[in-house]
Design an enzyme around this catalytic site. Sequence first.
Site, PDB file in Angstrom:
ATOM      1  N   HIS A 110      -8.739  -5.239  -1.578  1.00  0.00           N
ATOM      2  CA  HIS A 110      -8.147  -5.906  -0.688  1.00  0.00           C
ATOM      3  C   HIS A 110      -7.927  -6.690  -1.284  1.00  0.00           C
ATOM      4  CE1 HIS A 110      -8.728  -2.919   2.616  1.00  0.00           C
ATOM      5  NE2 HIS A 110     -10.464  -2.617   2.607  1.00  0.00           N
ATOM      6  N   CYS A 156      -3.033  -5.186  -1.450  1.00  0.00           N
ATOM      7  CA  CYS A 156      -1.759  -6.252  -0.307  1.00  0.00           C
ATOM      8  C   CYS A 156      -1.798  -7.612  -1.336  1.00  0.00           C
ATOM      9  CB  CYS A 156      -2.591  -6.910   0.855  1.00  0.00           C
ATOM     10  SG  CYS A 156      -3.035  -5.340   1.928  1.00  0.00           S
TER      11      CYS A 156
END
Lengths: 607, 389
Positions: free
Chosen positions: B161, B203
Site C-alpha cells: 500500500h 497506488c
Amino acid sequence: MGLFMQHLCEPDTLCHHFLMVCYLAAIVWFMGLAFEPFTLRTYMSENAMGSTMVEERFSSGERALSLAKEFDAHKRKAGGMPMEWLVKAMQARGLEVFTQSFSRKLPFPDENKERYMVRGTNVYGILRAPRAPRTEALVITAPCSPGNSNNQAVGLLLALAQYFRNQIFWAKDIIFLVNEHDLIGMQAWLEGYHHTNITGYSPLQGRAGSIQAALSLELSSDVITSLDLILEGLNGQLPNLDLANLFYAFCQKLGVLCTIQGKLQRNDWDTAEGYTHAAQTMMLMVLKQACGRSWGDHGLFLRYHIEAASIRGINGFRHYKMDVATIGRLLEGMVRKLNNLLERLHQSYFFYLLPSLSRFVSIGYYMPAFGLLAVILLLRALDLWVNLGAPALEAVDGVTEAEQPSGPGVLTVLTPVVISHLTGVALYLLPVHLQEMAVEHFPVSETEAVVLTAVAIYTAGLALPHNTQRLLSGEGTEQGWKVLKLTALLYLAVLLGCTALINFSLGFILAVTLVPITASMTPHMPKALSALAMVLLSPAFTILYCVFIYQELIEAPVSVSEGWMLFLSVISQGILDHALYGSLVYPLLALFIYPCWLMFWNILFWS
Amino acid sequence: MDYYNLMRIFAFIHLLVSIPHGYSNYVETKAGQFFSSGHTNNWAVLVCTSRFWFNYRHVANTLSVYRSVKRLGIPDSHIVLMLADDMACNYRNPKPATVFSHKNMELNVYGDDVEVDYRGYEVTVENFLRVLTGRLPPSTPRSKRLLSDDRSNILIYLTGHGGNGFLKFQDSEEISNMELADAFEQMWQKRRYNELLFIIDTCQGASMYERFYSPNLMALASSQVGEDSLSHQPDLAIGVHLMDKYTFYLLEFLEEVHPASQANMNDLFKVCPQSQCVSTPGHRTDLFQRDPGSVLITDFFGSVRKVEITKDTINLTSPVEPPIQRSGSGDIQIESLTYVDQLPVAEIIHQKPKQKDWHPPDGFILGLWTLILLVFFQTYGIKHLKHIF
C-alpha cells in the site's frame, strides 16, 4: 437593563416565542431524520470484512429439519432442556461440549415464570479452530424455548456445527450455545464465561478465548419468508453498525428478504406513505431503545463489548419462501466474514438510528434534536438566574447602602428536594419489599402487588406539596420558588443530558414531555389546568402513551383497558429487568426523574 | 575457356580462405555482443510490504515475480525475497501451503521450493535499506545479503500500500521516495550495481521513482500520482482478491518470456495499458544509459549465460564495444565518473534556505526591541536606571 432582563421570558415576549420555536424545531428535526435525503446509505466500514466475496456451500437443510424434529421430541419428553441428547448430538459432531447449571431467585414471580426460583441448564459446544491458537471466539446461539418455538433454530445450529467442523479455514473458535430461559440463561452463561460473578455463578469449565462477535438465531418454522434483524440491547445499547451492514449485504447477495422492526424497506421515499413508513420504522426503534430491555438474546453481549445481533425468521404471507438451507448459507457467509476480522468491530458507528436497513442516521445528525430541547431548559434557567439577581440591582440603583433582601432559607429549598428524593427512593424500594404484606392484605398476585404498590406510591407523591407546606413554618416566598425552579431546571437538564448520551431515545422521549411543562411552570398559573397538564405529561403517563403508540406502530392497536394492563406489565417488566440484568431505566425513572418532576409539582403548589 | 575455369577456381579458393576469416569476424562480433549489456550476474530483491489476510494479493504479486525470475534462471542464492506475512499458512487459508494467482486455483505461485529470506516482522524499512546498501551486521547469513558487485544487474520489485511519495511497511512505518533515491545513490557510490530495474505496484506508484538521481536506473510503476492501482479478481472459495491488475498482466507477459527470448524493455512498458489496468502505468528511463529497445527482458529478469561454441581461437585484441549511446540524446556528455564528496560541508553551510514567503527584513527585529526598550524607559523613567546600574 435589569428591568429588561427581568421580564425577558414572560409570555408573549421574544424569548418566550424563541423557546416555543426551539421546541417545534426539535420536533421537526426529529421527524425529519426519517426523510431519506437527510439520511446516509449504509456501507461496510471494516476493511477486513470487505465485500461478500465468499462461496457458501451449506446444503444440509433437510438434516437441519430432521434434527429440529428430534430436538422437539426430546424436549417434550424431558419437559425442558433435553440435556443428554444435546450433549450427545454435539459430541457426535466433533465439538467439545460443556454444560452449565444455573439457578436464579427472582424478586417477584413474573407472569411467565410464576415461581420465585428459576433453574436451568445451558449446553454449549466449542468448535476448535484447526490451526489457530485459542485466543478468539465467535458465538452462535439458539434459545431453548418451551413449546413449539425455536426448534428449527437448534436444528440449524447443529447442522451448521457439523458443516463447519469439516472446514479448515477457521481462525477463531466457534461456540454453539443453546441457552434455557432466554435472557436468564444467557446472563448466567456470560457471567460464568467472563468471571464477573455478580450474581454468584461459578465459572465455566470450557472456555475459548475472547469473544469477537455473537449471533442469536430464532427460527420457528420450516420455511420462512423474511428475516428480521434485532439490534436493540440492554439499556438501549446497539451493536456496531457494521454487523447490520454485514447482514444486509448477505441478504442482498442471497436474495433473502430482510426487515428491521418487522417492516420491509420501501423505495418511494418521496411519497407520503414512503415517508411515514420510514418514520414508523424509526419510531419503533426509538421506542424499543427507550424501554431499555434487551429485545433478543443478543442484548446482554453488548455490555461486554461483544458486537451481537439477533436474527429472527418470520413466516409471513408471501409467495416466495426460503428454506432453512438458505438461512444456513447466509449464516455461513456471515460467520466466514466475521472469521476474517483481525480486531473487534470498531470502524463503524455505535450510536445510530435506522429508518430502514440500508439507511442510517448517526449521532451527529440526531443529537441536535435533543440539544434544542436542552437549550430551552438552559435558557429558562439563565433567565431565572438573571431574575434572581435583578432585585439586588434595583436596590443598588436606588439607595447605595441599602440592605440586600434576605434570600430564601436553605431549608425552604432543600426540604422539597429531600422529600422528593425520599419519595423516589420509596418508589424504588418499597414495591418489591412490601409485596408479602400487600399479598396478605389484598387478593392480588405478587406481580400485581408490586406494580400496584408502585402506582400507589406514585400517586401518593402528588399529595405531598399540601402536606409539606403545613409542616414548614413560613409561607413560600417569591424568591423561594424561583431558586427551587432554577435548581430543578439545572438538575433536569443534567439528568436528561446524561441520559441522552447513553440512551438517546429515552432522553429524547422524556425531554419531549417534560421540557414544555417544566420550563413554563410557575405558581401563578391557573392551578387546575396546569395540574392536569403536569399529571398528563408526567413520566408514568409518558410510558402509557408510549405503550399505545408502540401498539399502533406494530399494527396491533389495543383498547384502553388492554393498554392499561400492558402498562402494568411494562412496569413489572422494568422492575424485573433491573433486578435480573441491571437495566437502568426503572432506577433512573424512580430515583431521579420522578423526584425532579415532584419538585416542579411542588413549585406549582408553592403558595 | 581456361580463363573462365581459372576464374572459378580462383573465386572458390578465395571463398574458402575468406570463410574462416568471416567466421571469426562473426564470432568476434558475437563476443563483442556478450558484453554489450555490461553485466555478468543478476540479482533480484522482491519485497512485499503488507500483512493481514486481506492483503493476500500483495504476497501473490511478489511470489509471481519470484516464480518468473526463478524460472528464467536466477538462483535462490541471488534472490532476496521479503514477505511481510505468511499467507500460505494463514489460519484463514482454505488451501494451506498454497498461494494462488489465478482464480479457480489455476496457478500456485507458492510451489514447493520457495525460499523466503526475510519473513514476517523482519520486513522493515531498516532491513530493506540495509539489504540494499549492504550495511548488515557481520552475523547476517549470506541468504539475507545482497552481495552484488559493479557488474550486477539488479531487479527490485516492491508491492504493498502506498501513497504520494511513500510506501507503507507493515502498517507501522513508511519509506519515502527520497530515502529510496538516497539508498540507490549509496549503492551507486559503492559500486553495488551495474544497472537497476525498479518495478513498483502500489497506488500512486509513479511518485516513488520521481526522486531518483543516480545513473543506470530504469523504473516502472503501476499507476501515476493521483491514481489507485486496482486489484484484479477475487476467488470466492478463498474469499480474497488474488492479484493486482498490473502484476497479473506482468505475470502473463513474463510467462511468454523464455531464457532465449529477445523481448526488450519497450514490450515491458506496454504491459497493462489503461484499458486493462484502469490506472496508467508509468516508466522512467532518463537515467538509463542504454536505449530501452536494446535492453532485453532477460537482462534483469533472467540469469542468462551466453555460450557460443567455437573450434577456432578468437582474437580479442579489439577492445570491447562501448555501451551503445542512446540516440537523440547526444548532448548528454557522459563524463568519467568520480567519487563525490562524502560530506559537502561547504555547500551545506553557505547555502541559505530558499524563502518562498516574504519575511520581514532582519533589522525589523532589532528595531522592535529598540522600541520596546524605549517604551520601557519612558514608562519607568531614566531615574530608575540608577537603581539598576
